[in-house]
Design a protein around this motif. Structure first.
Motif, PDB file in Angstrom:
ATOM      1  N   SER A  16       0.834  -1.205   0.000  1.00 33.81           N
ATOM      2  CA  SER A  16       0.000   0.000   0.000  1.00 33.81           C
ATOM      3  C   SER A  16       0.867   1.254   0.000  1.00 33.81           C
ATOM      4  O   SER A  16       0.589   2.222  -0.717  1.00 33.81           O
ATOM      5  N   ALA A  17       1.929   1.233   0.796  1.00 33.81           N
ATOM      6  CA  ALA A  17       2.849   2.376   0.814  1.00 33.81           C
ATOM      7  C   ALA A  17       3.485   2.575  -0.557  1.00 33.81           C
ATOM      8  O   ALA A  17       3.609   3.706  -1.046  1.00 33.81           O
ATOM      9  N   ALA A  18       3.891   1.471  -1.198  1.00 35.20           N
ATOM     10  CA  ALA A  18       4.481   1.572  -2.540  1.00 35.20           C
ATOM     11  C   ALA A  18       3.485   2.147  -3.536  1.00 35.20           C
ATOM     12  O   ALA A  18       3.824   3.019  -4.360  1.00 35.20           O
ATOM     13  N   TYR A  19       2.251   1.670  -3.470  1.00 31.54           N
ATOM     14  CA  TYR A  19       1.184   2.168  -4.355  1.00 31.54           C
ATOM     15  C   TYR A  19       1.001   3.671  -4.182  1.00 31.54           C
ATOM     16  O   TYR A  19       0.921   4.420  -5.165  1.00 31.54           O
ATOM     17  N   ASN A  20       0.934   4.104  -2.929  1.00 33.55           N
ATOM     18  CA  ASN A  20       0.693   5.522  -2.666  1.00 33.55           C
ATOM     19  C   ASN A  20       1.898   6.390  -3.018  1.00 33.55           C
ATOM     20  O   ASN A  20       1.734   7.509  -3.497  1.00 33.55           O
ATOM     21  N   LEU A  21       3.095   5.888  -2.792  1.00 32.50           N
ATOM     22  CA  LEU A  21       4.287   6.630  -3.200  1.00 32.50           C
ATOM     23  C   LEU A  21       4.313   6.830  -4.706  1.00 32.50           C
ATOM     24  O   LEU A  21       4.633   7.930  -5.201  1.00 32.50           O
ATOM     25  N   SER A  22       3.958   5.796  -5.456  1.00 33.85           N
ATOM     26  CA  SER A  22       4.008   5.889  -6.922  1.00 33.85           C
ATOM     27  C   SER A  22       2.981   6.867  -7.454  1.00 33.85           C
ATOM     28  O   SER A  22       3.172   7.449  -8.529  1.00 33.85           O
ATOM     29  N   ARG A  23       1.901   7.095  -6.721  1.00 37.40           N
ATOM     30  CA  ARG A  23       0.895   8.051  -7.156  1.00 37.40           C
ATOM     31  C   ARG A  23       1.187   9.472  -6.697  1.00 37.40           C
ATOM     32  O   ARG A  23       0.875  10.430  -7.395  1.00 37.40           O
ATOM     33  N   LEU A  24       1.776   9.598  -5.548  1.00 38.44           N
ATOM     34  CA  LEU A  24       2.158  10.925  -5.072  1.00 38.44           C
ATOM     35  C   LEU A  24       3.274  11.526  -5.919  1.00 38.44           C
ATOM     36  O   LEU A  24       3.277  12.724  -6.203  1.00 38.44           O
ATOM     37  N   ASP A  25       4.228  10.695  -6.310  1.00 37.33           N
ATOM     38  CA  ASP A  25       5.369  11.159  -7.110  1.00 37.33           C
ATOM     39  C   ASP A  25       5.733  10.059  -8.098  1.00 37.33           C
ATOM     40  O   ASP A  25       6.528   9.170  -7.792  1.00 37.33           O
ATOM     41  N   PRO A  26       5.128  10.093  -9.303  1.00 39.81           N
ATOM     42  CA  PRO A  26       5.374   9.027 -10.281  1.00 39.81           C
ATOM     43  C   PRO A  26       6.841   8.866 -10.665  1.00 39.81           C
ATOM     44  O   PRO A  26       7.232   7.820 -11.186  1.00 39.81           O
ATOM     45  N   GLY A  27       7.658   9.875 -10.398  1.00 41.97           N
ATOM     46  CA  GLY A  27       9.071   9.785 -10.745  1.00 41.97           C
ATOM     47  C   GLY A  27       9.918   9.062  -9.716  1.00 41.97           C
ATOM     48  O   GLY A  27      11.098   8.763  -9.975  1.00 41.97           O
TER      49      GLY A  27
END
Length: 378
Positions: A16-27
């Motif tokens: 879930s943390a990985a999912y949210n990190l990828s959406r907050l900052d796709p880079g």
């Protein structure tokens, strides 16, 4: 490629943390490191899957509200169906103390925007005829609560994360680390940020990173009955708060639990073994509340045990400690709080603050003696 964020733990919280990190900052370059061959193979896949907002503290209620809203659109967000059955949670008590507790918590929950209904004798007779009701003095029902498939939730977060080019390293144990470094059995990984999501391995993992995580692993068990006739299709999760006896429908039978005081292996790596004495505990607590148990058998081959990651105040740990971020210690609430918890820690990493105020869950609260105790523990 050197990652920006290295996440230790490939359960539902880590993904879930990985999912949210990828959406907050796709880079962001994110990698999830896990000891198992696949995701959710620790406590996540052994969870009962309950989801509720009927808690006793504001922070847990806030995490639940945000998570329930996400679960309602989980399929659209991740492409995975979590089978979220919003059939509610029904909490009952046969004691005056329990009635006072349910009443005060219901007022608090309603005040925080959580719909919780008070059920009287007529409502119980109509909607929960399978219960022995004569001694029940109070009952509360949360219609937006329910249960889902824990493994599907983890799989959904992982699939969406990998589609966003989050990396995964499996079959790899983490040995040690510190700010900016994760040492594994297959080599070291340098990064900008370390996030620890190790579940019931938290104490040992924390020590290896120089972070004090007062999390103990506790063995809990769930028993599955054989086919049980005349169960309603939309049966809620029912909890007797006096005894912790709880049950919900699972296929053609019932999934049953209670907080049985059984010994826990000292080594968190040890297999959580199901013990048949648990069935006696269920009989002691459960038959007087659910008489139909007299007439059904248990499917012992499909009953199981797993570990909770429990903290002294029955709240998770979310925040930064000694340069390392932490999201762990959910005490059986990891799956239900995974959307909001993963989002909160991702926001702390990227923005320095989170939309849900999780400051009460900061790692330093234990040393500060600033604990808040969750009383609605099941």
């Amino acid at each position: 490629m050197r990652p920006d964020v290295a996440i230790v733990g490939g359960g539902v919280i880590g993904w879930s943390a990985a999912y949210n990190l990828s959406r907050l900052d796709p880079g962001l370059r994110v990698v999830v490191i896990d000891r198992f061959a696949g995701s959710g193979m620790g406590s996540t896949g052994l969870a009962a899957g309950g989801v509720r907002a009927q808690f006793s503290t504001e922070v847990n209620i806030a995490l639940s509200k945000r998570s329930i809203a996400f679960f309602e659109g989980f399929h659209e967000a991740t492409g995975e169906d979590p089978t979220f059955n919003q059939f509610g949670y029904l909490l009952v008590t046969a004691s005056d103390e329990g009635a006072r507790s349910l009443a005060s918590r219901r007022l608090m929950q309603n005040g925080l925007g959580v719909a919780v209904e008070e059920w009287g004798p007529l409502a119980l007779e109509e909607k929960a005829p399978y219960l022995r009701r004569e001694d029940i003095v109070a009952a509360c029902y949360g219609p937006k609560d329910g249960y889902l498939d824990p493994y599907a939730v983890c799989r959904g977060f992982e699939k969406a994360s990998r589609a966003a080019e989050v990396g995964g390293i499996n079959n790899t144990r983490v040995l040690a680390g510190k700010k900016g470094l994760v040492v594994t059995e297959h080599g070291s990984i340098e990064c900008d940020t370390v996030l620890l999501c190790p579940g019931h391995w938290s104490r040992d993992t924390g020590e290896s990173f120089g972070v004090d995580l007062p999390v103990k692993h506790e063995r809990h068990m769930l028993a599955l009955t054989g086919p049980t006739p005349n169960l309603p299709e939309q049966m809620p999760m029912v909890v007797d708060i006096d005894t912790s006896f709880h049950f919900r429908r699972e296929g053609e039978g019932l999934l049953i639990g209670c907080n049985w005081n059984c010994p826990t292996p000292k080594n968190p790596d040890a297999l959580a073994v199901f013990e048949f004495g648990f069935l006696q505990a269920i009989a002691e607590y459960g038959i007087k509340r659910l008489p139909l148990l007299n007439d059904v058998g248990f499917d012992t081959k499909r009953s199981w045990a797993g570990y909770y990651a429990e903290t002294p105040d029955h709240h998770a740990i979310i925040g930064e400690a000694d340069g390392v971020f932490v999201c762990t210690g959910f005490g059986g609430h990891g799956v239900m709080h995974s959307p909001a918890a993963g989002e909160a820690v991702a926001q702390l990493i990227v923005r320095g603050e989170s939309e849900v105020d999780v400051s009460a869950l900061r790692p330093s609260r234990f040393a500060e003696g600033d604990l808040i105790v969750e009383e609605m523990v099941i």
